[in-house]
Design a protein around this motif. Structure first.
Motif, PDB file in Angstrom:
ATOM      1  N   UNK A 285      16.031   5.088  -4.302  1.00 31.58           N
ATOM      2  CA  UNK A 285      17.010   4.638  -4.121  1.00 31.58           C
ATOM      3  C   UNK A 285      16.837   2.890  -3.885  1.00 31.58           C
ATOM      4  N   UNK A 286      15.966   2.673  -3.513  1.00 28.33           N
ATOM      5  CA  UNK A 286      15.604   1.114  -3.582  1.00 28.33           C
ATOM      6  C   UNK A 286      13.955   1.016  -3.917  1.00 28.33           C
ATOM      7  N   UNK A 287      14.118  -0.123  -4.813  1.00 32.06           N
ATOM      8  CA  UNK A 287      12.844  -0.932  -5.435  1.00 32.06           C
ATOM      9  C   UNK A 287      12.216  -0.858  -3.894  1.00 32.06           C
ATOM     10  N   UNK A 288      10.649  -0.442  -4.614  1.00 34.55           N
ATOM     11  CA  UNK A 288       9.631   0.080  -3.526  1.00 34.55           C
ATOM     12  C   UNK A 288       9.004  -1.773  -3.404  1.00 34.55           C
ATOM     13  N   UNK A 289       8.454  -1.512  -2.083  1.00 35.61           N
ATOM     14  CA  UNK A 289       8.120  -2.747  -1.378  1.00 35.61           C
ATOM     15  C   UNK A 289       6.399  -2.700  -1.408  1.00 35.61           C
ATOM     16  N   UNK A 290       5.451  -4.185  -1.899  1.00 33.12           N
ATOM     17  CA  UNK A 290       4.471  -3.672  -1.442  1.00 33.12           C
ATOM     18  C   UNK A 290       3.683  -4.670  -0.885  1.00 33.12           C
ATOM     19  N   UNK A 291       2.739  -4.668  -0.179  1.00 31.87           N
ATOM     20  CA  UNK A 291       1.955  -5.124   1.134  1.00 31.87           C
ATOM     21  C   UNK A 291       1.069  -5.244   1.319  1.00 31.87           C
ATOM     22  N   UNK A 292       0.953  -5.981   1.050  1.00 29.32           N
ATOM     23  CA  UNK A 292      -1.120  -6.794   0.293  1.00 29.32           C
ATOM     24  C   UNK A 292      -2.179  -7.100   1.720  1.00 29.32           C
ATOM     25  N   UNK A 293      -2.954  -6.597   1.046  1.00 30.08           N
ATOM     26  CA  UNK A 293      -4.312  -6.651   2.315  1.00 30.08           C
ATOM     27  C   UNK A 293      -4.664  -7.733   2.755  1.00 30.08           C
ATOM     28  N   UNK A 294      -4.664  -8.012   3.788  1.00 34.68           N
ATOM     29  CA  UNK A 294      -5.569  -9.302   4.384  1.00 34.68           C
ATOM     30  C   UNK A 294      -7.219  -9.679   4.114  1.00 34.68           C
ATOM     31  N   UNK A 295      -7.208 -10.559   3.152  1.00 38.70           N
ATOM     32  CA  UNK A 295      -8.899 -10.506   3.131  1.00 38.70           C
ATOM     33  C   UNK A 295      -9.701 -10.771   4.546  1.00 38.70           C
ATOM     34  N   UNK A 296     -11.132 -10.180   4.362  1.00 34.50           N
ATOM     35  CA  UNK A 296     -11.556 -10.525   5.413  1.00 34.50           C
ATOM     36  C   UNK A 296     -12.919 -10.944   5.071  1.00 34.50           C
ATOM     37  N   UNK A 297     -14.138 -11.931   5.802  1.00 33.67           N
ATOM     38  CA  UNK A 297     -15.193 -12.612   5.501  1.00 33.67           C
ATOM     39  C   UNK A 297     -15.840 -11.843   6.139  1.00 33.67           C
ATOM     40  N   UNK A 298     -15.775 -10.108   6.717  1.00 32.71           N
ATOM     41  CA  UNK A 298     -16.625  -9.531   6.160  1.00 32.71           C
ATOM     42  C   UNK A 298     -16.601  -8.270   6.266  1.00 32.71           C
TER      43      UNK A 298
END
Length: 305
Positions: A285-298
């Motif tokens: 009953x709720x819109x999906x929530x997207x949580x992005x990743x955090x870019x890593x240098x290495x």
């Protein structure tokens, strides 16, 4: 993310209970609120019980897979504590939670090595089941440049049972959350006794989460289709995309999507991991929530991610 999801489920269940029983509603409070601290040293950290798989990971960094009667050079070979449940429990403790862990090892050098390693880091193995005469579960991890492969011995994870968990019931005392990790690796927990145990703790106010891991059998429902009776009691389901789709199809029919799992079980929140593309949070009953990743240098190593 997991802590926020657990808190949200607890708040939602509390709100529903107060609507059902008006006398549980708190008295009006002043408009100001004092700050809330979670001080692990003072014993105020949330207490969580984690139960599940434990593996000794023997990881080899290779450029290619070996063939029969041949040898492949490895850049390095490491022996590390592993198993999804143990990894998750140690991460929770690192985030400041009071963690009680229940799992199994054998009485061999691998088990002793793993125990020494994690206890030296301040992680308690007090509630472990040690099987006499059984080798500890070991996973040989072949990590390549673009993918990975595994060779696993499931000895102690196969032997661990609901009775072993019940005998360590003290681990669950005072906990507000119960997490089961590596479900498809734990055949001895796929029974009505575990379902009854989870139901009792949930009725007492404990929130429940489940991480399934990959099902090597390809059934995706557990022994005797046990997942069908367990899933309605789960508040948070942690799965990757392959696991989510496979479980949905196995339980609800060909073509079923992870979103359908939420429709079939309105009380569940599905946290679907997508590798570099982050996490999708699915709720009925709720819109999906997207949580992005955090870019890593290495990236050092994503084998146990």
């Amino acid at each position: 993310l997991a802590l926020a999801a657990v808190e949200a489920v607890a708040v939602e269940r509390g709100r529903a209970e107060r609507e059902r029983r008006p006398w549980l509603r708190p008295a009006p409070r002043p408009s100001w609120r004092a700050p809330v601290r979670c001080d692990a040293a003072a014993g105020s950290a949330p207490r969580v019980c984690v139960c599940g798989d434990v593996f000794v990971d023997v990881m080899a960094k290779v450029r290619g897979l070996p063939e029969w009667d041949a040898d492949v050079e490895a850049d390095f070979v490491k022996v590390l504590p592993g198993g999804s449940a143990l990894n998750q429990a140690r991460t929770m403790q690192g985030l400041g939670l009071d963690v009680r862990f229940v799992g199994a090892l054998g009485d061999d050098s691998f088990g002793e090595m793993l125990t020494r390693h994690v206890e030296a880091q301040g992680f308690s193995m007090r509630y472990m089941k040690i099987f006499k005469g059984l080798p500890s579960s070991v996973c040989l991890v072949l990590a390549g440049a673009h993918d990975r492969a595994f060779v696993s011995c499931y000895s102690t994870t196969d032997a661990f049972s609901t009775q072993d968990l019940a005998e360590r019931g003290a681990a669950l005392e005072g906990c507000s959350h119960f997490h089961i990790g590596g479900y498809f690796n734990l055949k001895g927990l796929m029974n009505s006794e575990l379902t009854a145990m989870v139901r009792r703790h949930r009725a007492a106010g404990m929130t429940i989460s489940l991480n399934t891991q990959y099902d090597a059998s390809g059934a995706w429902t557990g022994t005797g289709a046990h997942l069908r009776e367990l899933l309605p009691l789960v508040d948070l389901l942690f799965v990757n995309e392959t696991e989510a789709r496979s479980i949905a199809r196995a339980l609800l029919g060909e073509g079923a999507t992870p979103e359908r799992l939420c429709e079939a079980h309105p009380g569940i929140t599905v946290l679907m991991t997508k590798g570099k593309d982050g996490v999708d949070i699915l709720r009925h009953g709720k819109q999906s929530t997207h949580v992005p990743t955090v870019a890593l240098k290495e990236v050092v190593d994503a084998t146990g991610a």
